[in-house]
Scaffold this motif. Sequence first.
Motif, PDB file in Angstrom:
ATOM      1  N   MET A 122       0.843  -1.185   0.000  1.00 49.17           N
ATOM      2  CA  MET A 122       0.000   0.000   0.000  1.00 49.17           C
ATOM      3  C   MET A 122       0.884   1.242   0.000  1.00 49.17           C
ATOM      4  SD  MET A 122      -3.324   0.694   2.397  1.00 49.17           S
ATOM      5  CE  MET A 122      -2.383   0.714   3.934  1.00 49.17           C
ATOM      6  N   THR A 123       0.675   2.111  -0.953  1.00 46.02           N
ATOM      7  CA  THR A 123       1.322   3.417  -0.969  1.00 46.02           C
ATOM      8  C   THR A 123       0.361   4.401  -0.321  1.00 46.02           C
ATOM      9  OG1 THR A 123       2.592   2.947  -2.978  1.00 46.02           O
ATOM     10  CG2 THR A 123       2.223   5.263  -2.444  1.00 46.02           C
ATOM     11  N   ALA A 124       0.721   4.864   0.877  1.00 49.21           N
ATOM     12  CA  ALA A 124      -0.167   5.797   1.571  1.00 49.21           C
ATOM     13  C   ALA A 124      -0.157   7.154   0.879  1.00 49.21           C
ATOM     14  CB  ALA A 124       0.250   5.930   3.036  1.00 49.21           C
ATOM     15  N   GLY A 125       1.017   7.590   0.432  1.00 53.91           N
ATOM     16  CA  GLY A 125       1.145   8.798  -0.362  1.00 53.91           C
ATOM     17  C   GLY A 125       0.447  10.006   0.234  1.00 53.91           C
ATOM     18  N   SER A 126      -0.352  10.681  -0.582  1.00 56.79           N
ATOM     19  CA  SER A 126      -1.034  11.908  -0.152  1.00 56.79           C
ATOM     20  C   SER A 126      -2.161  11.635   0.834  1.00 56.79           C
ATOM     21  CB  SER A 126      -1.582  12.650  -1.372  1.00 56.79           C
ATOM     22  OG  SER A 126      -2.484  11.826  -2.100  1.00 56.79           O
ATOM     23  N   GLY A 127      -2.472  10.358   1.064  1.00 54.92           N
ATOM     24  CA  GLY A 127      -3.457  10.018   2.081  1.00 54.92           C
ATOM     25  C   GLY A 127      -4.334   8.842   1.681  1.00 54.92           C
ATOM     26  N   ILE A 128      -4.433   7.870   2.574  1.00 55.90           N
ATOM     27  CA  ILE A 128      -5.318   6.732   2.364  1.00 55.90           C
ATOM     28  C   ILE A 128      -5.870   6.303   3.710  1.00 55.90           C
ATOM     29  CG2 ILE A 128      -3.514   4.960   2.614  1.00 55.90           C
ATOM     30  CD1 ILE A 128      -4.874   3.424   0.311  1.00 55.90           C
ATOM     31  N   ARG A 129      -7.093   5.807   3.699  1.00 58.89           N
ATOM     32  CA  ARG A 129      -7.710   5.275   4.906  1.00 58.89           C
ATOM     33  C   ARG A 129      -8.024   3.805   4.669  1.00 58.89           C
ATOM     34  NH1 ARG A 129      -9.512   8.440   8.754  1.00 58.89           N
ATOM     35  NH2 ARG A 129     -11.308   7.117   9.249  1.00 58.89           N
ATOM     36  N   HIS A 130      -7.816   2.986   5.710  1.00 60.19           N
ATOM     37  CA  HIS A 130      -8.095   1.558   5.548  1.00 60.19           C
ATOM     38  C   HIS A 130      -8.442   0.940   6.894  1.00 60.19           C
ATOM     39  CE1 HIS A 130      -4.083  -0.487   6.771  1.00 60.19           C
ATOM     40  NE2 HIS A 130      -4.096   0.719   7.288  1.00 60.19           N
ATOM     41  N   SER A 131      -9.031  -0.244   6.815  1.00 59.99           N
ATOM     42  CA  SER A 131      -9.308  -1.034   8.015  1.00 59.99           C
ATOM     43  C   SER A 131      -8.741  -2.424   7.803  1.00 59.99           C
ATOM     44  CB  SER A 131     -10.817  -1.116   8.284  1.00 59.99           C
ATOM     45  OG  SER A 131     -11.485  -1.793   7.227  1.00 59.99           O
ATOM     46  N   GLU A 132      -8.398  -3.088   8.916  1.00 58.49           N
ATOM     47  CA  GLU A 132      -7.863  -4.444   8.880  1.00 58.49           C
ATOM     48  C   GLU A 132      -8.573  -5.248   9.957  1.00 58.49           C
ATOM     49  OE1 GLU A 132      -3.215  -3.739   7.893  1.00 58.49           O
ATOM     50  OE2 GLU A 132      -4.036  -2.646   9.612  1.00 58.49           O
ATOM     51  N   PHE A 133      -9.141  -6.380   9.549  1.00 57.14           N
ATOM     52  CA  PHE A 133     -10.030  -7.123  10.442  1.00 57.14           C
ATOM     53  C   PHE A 133      -9.773  -8.621  10.300  1.00 57.14           C
ATOM     54  CE2 PHE A 133     -14.206  -9.153  11.226  1.00 57.14           C
ATOM     55  CZ  PHE A 133     -14.450  -8.693  12.517  1.00 57.14           C
ATOM     56  N   ASN A 134      -9.789  -9.318  11.411  1.00 55.88           N
ATOM     57  CA  ASN A 134      -9.671 -10.775  11.393  1.00 55.88           C
ATOM     58  C   ASN A 134     -11.074 -11.359  11.226  1.00 55.88           C
ATOM     59  OD1 ASN A 134      -9.327 -13.490  11.856  1.00 55.88           O
ATOM     60  ND2 ASN A 134      -8.277 -13.269  13.820  1.00 55.88           N
ATOM     61  N   PRO A 135     -11.388 -11.918  10.052  1.00 52.47           N
ATOM     62  CA  PRO A 135     -12.752 -12.384   9.801  1.00 52.47           C
ATOM     63  C   PRO A 135     -13.088 -13.726  10.435  1.00 52.47           C
ATOM     64  CG  PRO A 135     -11.385 -12.826   7.888  1.00 52.47           C
ATOM     65  CD  PRO A 135     -10.511 -12.088   8.868  1.00 52.47           C
ATOM     66  N   SER A 136     -12.103 -14.408  11.023  1.00 52.94           N
ATOM     67  CA  SER A 136     -12.352 -15.723  11.612  1.00 52.94           C
ATOM     68  C   SER A 136     -13.120 -15.598  12.924  1.00 52.94           C
ATOM     69  CB  SER A 136     -11.021 -16.442  11.860  1.00 52.94           C
ATOM     70  OG  SER A 136     -11.224 -17.652  12.560  1.00 52.94           O
ATOM     71  N   ASP A 137     -13.952 -16.594  13.204  1.00 48.20           N
ATOM     72  CA  ASP A 137     -14.654 -16.601  14.493  1.00 48.20           C
ATOM     73  C   ASP A 137     -13.946 -17.477  15.515  1.00 48.20           C
ATOM     74  OD1 ASP A 137     -15.167 -19.117  13.518  1.00 48.20           O
ATOM     75  OD2 ASP A 137     -17.353 -18.875  13.391  1.00 48.20           O
ATOM     76  N   SER A 138     -12.769 -18.025  15.135  1.00 49.51           N
ATOM     77  CA  SER A 138     -12.088 -18.918  16.075  1.00 49.51           C
ATOM     78  C   SER A 138     -10.564 -18.820  16.059  1.00 49.51           C
ATOM     79  CB  SER A 138     -12.478 -20.374  15.785  1.00 49.51           C
ATOM     80  OG  SER A 138     -12.108 -20.741  14.460  1.00 49.51           O
ATOM     81  N   GLU A 139      -9.972 -18.339  14.978  1.00 52.83           N
ATOM     82  CA  GLU A 139      -8.518 -18.379  14.827  1.00 52.83           C
ATOM     83  C   GLU A 139      -7.927 -16.976  14.823  1.00 52.83           C
ATOM     84  OE1 GLU A 139      -5.176 -20.244  11.727  1.00 52.83           O
ATOM     85  OE2 GLU A 139      -7.240 -19.920  11.068  1.00 52.83           O
ATOM     86  N   GLU A 140      -6.860 -16.761  15.582  1.00 60.54           N
ATOM     87  CA  GLU A 140      -6.174 -15.482  15.534  1.00 60.54           C
ATOM     88  C   GLU A 140      -5.424 -15.359  14.216  1.00 60.54           C
ATOM     89  OE1 GLU A 140      -3.323 -15.176  18.722  1.00 60.54           O
ATOM     90  OE2 GLU A 140      -1.790 -16.278  17.595  1.00 60.54           O
ATOM     91  N   VAL A 141      -5.085 -14.135  13.829  1.00 58.16           N
ATOM     92  CA  VAL A 141      -4.242 -13.910  12.660  1.00 58.16           C
ATOM     93  C   VAL A 141      -2.906 -13.382  13.151  1.00 58.16           C
ATOM     94  CG1 VAL A 141      -5.248 -11.598  12.260  1.00 58.16           C
ATOM     95  CG2 VAL A 141      -4.001 -12.742  10.438  1.00 58.16           C
ATOM     96  N   HIS A 142      -1.842 -13.980  12.622  1.00 59.80           N
ATOM     97  CA  HIS A 142      -0.472 -13.617  12.984  1.00 59.80           C
ATOM     98  C   HIS A 142       0.163 -12.984  11.748  1.00 59.80           C
ATOM     99  CE1 HIS A 142       3.795 -15.138  14.279  1.00 59.80           C
ATOM    100  NE2 HIS A 142       3.661 -13.832  14.437  1.00 59.80           N
ATOM    101  N   LEU A 143       0.636 -11.765  11.882  1.00 61.58           N
ATOM    102  CA  LEU A 143       1.133 -11.033  10.729  1.00 61.58           C
ATOM    103  C   LEU A 143       2.311 -10.139  11.083  1.00 61.58           C
ATOM    104  CD1 LEU A 143      -0.044  -7.690  10.515  1.00 61.58           C
ATOM    105  CD2 LEU A 143      -2.056  -9.081  11.029  1.00 61.58           C
TER     106      LEU A 143
END
Length: 232
Positions: free
Chosen positions: A93-114
Amino acid sequence: MLRIRHAADRGHFNHGWLDTFHTFSFSEYYDPAHTQFRSLRVMNEDRVAAGQGFGMHGHRDMEILTFVLRGALQHKDSLGNGEVLRPGEVQQMTAGSGIRHSEFNPSDSEEVHLYQVWLLPEKNGLPPGYAQKKFDEAGRDNQWQTSASHDGRDGSLVIHQDATISRASLATGKSLDYALDPRRHAWLQILAGDVTVAGNHLHAGDGLAVSDEAALTVQADSNADLLLFDMA
């Protein structure tokens, strides 16, 4: 010259829904001795609980790369992109002059490791952009696979900085060389496993800053997952 950044010395916060480690100063964590390395500004290791995530928020003037090691991460942004990032894929992702985003773990049981990595861009005010790509896992078996580069070589994602990011999966007992221009610098991040570099034993979460070296040899003491940054 080699300098180790031990995993245990990183900034660490456990918010319940988010367990996060900061290699460099970030958010509430500030260490004047570890604010960045060359253009590498952020190296965060995150574990996000099932059904949790980061709400819509903004960034400017940063090149952002995300690598999911386990689980899945759902992305939405102000450019209209909506993707799910999984292991083996890389998000740029190039944030550049401005960007908005969300990040969400869609699983109902497993964590996300990143891991999420930020690099300073070659100039400010660039048009914001987004890309995501799946890489062949066999392409990094005991070899360096280019994930991102300034010129997009070898099918890698394009970043707006004089840097090349490579990944390798190194089997126990195997070794891997990387030729370095002594005028450049490198950062080796151990995503998983154990390795030895020039007699230094490194473990998951450790980082290694490299300067004034012509080559780097990494020996796997156990199966290892590695990220290497070659920077001006």
